[in-house]
Design an enzyme around this catalytic site. Structure first.
Site, PDB file in Angstrom:
ATOM      1  N   HIS A  69      -3.808  -4.744   0.043  1.00 40.42           N
ATOM      2  CA  HIS A  69      -3.108  -4.160  -0.104  1.00 40.42           C
ATOM      3  C   HIS A  69      -3.287  -3.413   1.395  1.00 40.42           C
ATOM      4  O   HIS A  69      -4.301  -3.126   1.842  1.00 40.42           O
ATOM      5  CB  HIS A  69      -2.908  -2.706  -0.959  1.00 40.42           C
ATOM      6  N   PRO A  70      -1.825  -3.121   2.256  1.00 37.36           N
ATOM      7  CA  PRO A  70      -1.742  -2.795   3.842  1.00 37.36           C
ATOM      8  C   PRO A  70      -1.887  -1.123   3.350  1.00 37.36           C
ATOM      9  O   PRO A  70      -2.070  -0.910   2.336  1.00 37.36           O
ATOM     10  CB  PRO A  70      -0.586  -3.501   4.308  1.00 37.36           C
ATOM     11  N   SER A  86       5.578  -6.061   0.219  1.00 35.29           N
ATOM     12  CA  SER A  86       5.151  -4.955   1.187  1.00 35.29           C
ATOM     13  C   SER A  86       6.834  -4.320   1.848  1.00 35.29           C
ATOM     14  O   SER A  86       6.085  -2.751   2.291  1.00 35.29           O
ATOM     15  CB  SER A  86       4.179  -5.238   1.457  1.00 35.29           C
ATOM     16  N   PHE A 121      -5.907   3.098   0.731  1.00 34.91           N
ATOM     17  CA  PHE A 121      -4.512   4.055  -0.305  1.00 34.91           C
ATOM     18  C   PHE A 121      -3.822   3.390  -1.089  1.00 34.91           C
ATOM     19  O   PHE A 121      -2.811   3.125   0.065  1.00 34.91           O
ATOM     20  CB  PHE A 121      -4.701   5.049  -0.117  1.00 34.91           C
TER      21      PHE A 121
END
Length: 347
Positions: A69-70, A86, A121
Site C-alpha cells: 500500500h502507498p 487508491s 500507515f
C-alpha cells in the site's frame, strides 16, 4: 455497469478474477483464492471468504500486503503513480489538496510510523460511511496510532485494508449498506452521552446514574422498543433489559440488554455501550419491519446448544432470515464480554 453475484458465480475463473481486480492493493491472489469457494449467496459471504484467505495466509503474506500500500499523501500520490482505486480514495479525502503545513506533517508522520513499525500507515480514508474523512481527522488518527503497540498496529492495518476492500466491493456491485450505515449512526448517537466536565473536552465518560447514564439508558430503551422487543425496562441501577417472548407459553424467552461499565476519558467513539451490540438491534429491526420474527434466524441455530470460539456470534448469521417461525426453546444471553466473544446458547 454494476456486477451481480449471479454474473460472478457463473463466470470462468479468469473472468471472475478480472471482475474482482483492484480490491486488495497489488494482491489479486486473495480474491482469486476466495473464488474457489463459489457460489456466493451474498456479498457478505464473499467478503468473509476473502478475509479468511488473508487470515490463513500467515504473517509474512499479511506484511507483504500492507507494504504493497502507498503512504498517505506520499511520493506515489505526488508522482501520480497510485492505482486508480487508491488515487480516487486519497483525492476524495482531500489529500491531493493539502496545505504546505499539512503535507509536511503527513510526511513526518509517514517517516516516524514506518521507522517504528516497518510498514506504512494504513487507514480507510473514505471513513465509516464511505464519504471521506477530513484531512484533520486523518492527521489526528495518524498521531494517535503512532503510539500504538506493533502487534495492535499490524491488526489495525489489516482491519482498515478489509474496510477499504469492502468499500471497493460495494462500488463494483453498486451495493449500499443501508443497515450497516444505520448501525454506525447508532454508535455515533450513543457517543453523544458523556458526563459534564468530560463532554466539553471531547472525552467519553459515563458513570453510574449520572444524567448522561440515565439519558443513554432512555435512548437504548426507545431503540429496543422500536426494534420490536415485546418488553423493555430499565432496572434500579440503570440496566436496560429487553425481552422477546416466544409464541408458546411453556417456551423460554429471548433476553438481551445492556449494563453499563465505567467509561473514563475516552477520546474516541466506543463501538458499544455496556454489553448491548448494535448489530443485535439491527437484526431485530430488519425482521420487525419485514413483519417476521426475530427468532426466525435464531431457529436455524437451535441444534447448536453452545457457541464456541470457532463459531461466529449468532448475529453474523443474519443472512438466514426468512419465514415466520419462532424459536420455542431458545434463550440467548451475552457472555462476560459480548464485544470480544461469541454468544452462549442455553436451553
Amino acid at each position: 455497469m454494476a456486477i451481480t453475484l449471479e454474473q460472478l458465480n457463473a463466470a470462468p475463473a479468469a473472468e471472475a478474477a478480472d471482475l474482482l481486480d483492484g480490491l486488495y492493493e497489488h494482491s489479486p491472489w486473495i480474491a482469486q483464492a476466495a473464488l474457489d469457494q463459489r457460489p456466493f449467496a451474498s456479498l457478505a459471504q464473499l467478503k468473509h471468504a476473502m478475509a479468511r484467505v488473508l487470515a490463513a495466509a500467515g504473517r509474512d503474506a499479511q506484511l507483504a500486503l500492507i507494504r504493497a500500500h502507498p503512504e498517505l499523501a506520499g511520493k506515489a500520490l505526488v508522482d501520480q503513480a497510485l492505482t486508480a482505486e487508491s488515487s480516487g480514495e486519497q483525492r476524495r479525502a482531500g489529500l491531493a489538496h493539502c496545505t504546505p503545513e499539512e503535507f509536511a506533517r503527513l510526511q513526518d508522520l509517514n517517516a516516524q510510523y514506518k521507522a517504528k513499525f516497518g510498514f506504512p500507515f494504513i487507514l480507510a480514508v473514505r471513513g465509516p460511511r464511505g464519504t471521506g474523512l477530513s484531512r484533520q481527522q486523518i492527521i489526528d488518527t495518524f498521531e494517535r496510532r503512532l503510539h500504538g503497540h506493533p502487534a495492535f498496529e499490524l491488526q489495525e492495518c489489516l482491519r482498515n485494508i478489509h474496510r477499504i476492500v469492502e468499500l471497493r466491493l460495494n462500488d463494483k456491485f453498486g451495493a449500499e449498506p443501508t443497515t450497516g450505515n444505520l448501525v454506525w449512526d447508532w454508535h455515533e448517537e450513543l457517543a453523544q452521552f458523556s458526563d459534564a466536565g468530560y463532554r466539553e473536552r471531547g472525552q467519553l465518560t459515563v458513570t453510574y446514574l449520572t444524567e448522561a447514564h440515565r439519558a443513554c439508558a432512555a435512548y437504548l430503551q426507545a431503540q429496543m422498543q422500536g426494534c420490536g422487543f415485546d418488553h423493555v425496562a430499565i432496572d434500579a441501577v440503570g440496566n436496560v433489559v429487553g425481552r422477546y417472548y416466544a409464541d408458546k407459553p411453556d417456551a423460554k424467552t429471548l433476553l438481551t440488554g445492556s449494563h453499563f461499565r465505567h467509561r473514563a476519558q475516552r477520546r474516541q467513539v466506543r463501538r458499544a455501550f455496556g454489553h448491548l451490540r448494535a448489530p443485535w438491534l439491527a437484526c431485530g429491526l430488519c425482521t420487525h419491519r419485514a413483519g417476521a420474527c426475530l427468532s426466525t434466524w435464531s431457529w436455524w441455530l437451535l441444534p447448536r446448544k453452545k457457541a464456541s470460539a470457532s463459531r461466529p456470534p449468532f448475529w453474523a448469521r443474519a443472512h438466514w432470515w426468512g419465514g415466520s417461525i419462532r424459536a420455542g426453546s431458545i434463550s440467548l444471553m451475552p457472555m462476560a464480554s459480548a464485544c470480544a466473544r461469541p454468544w452462549r446458547m442455553r436451553g
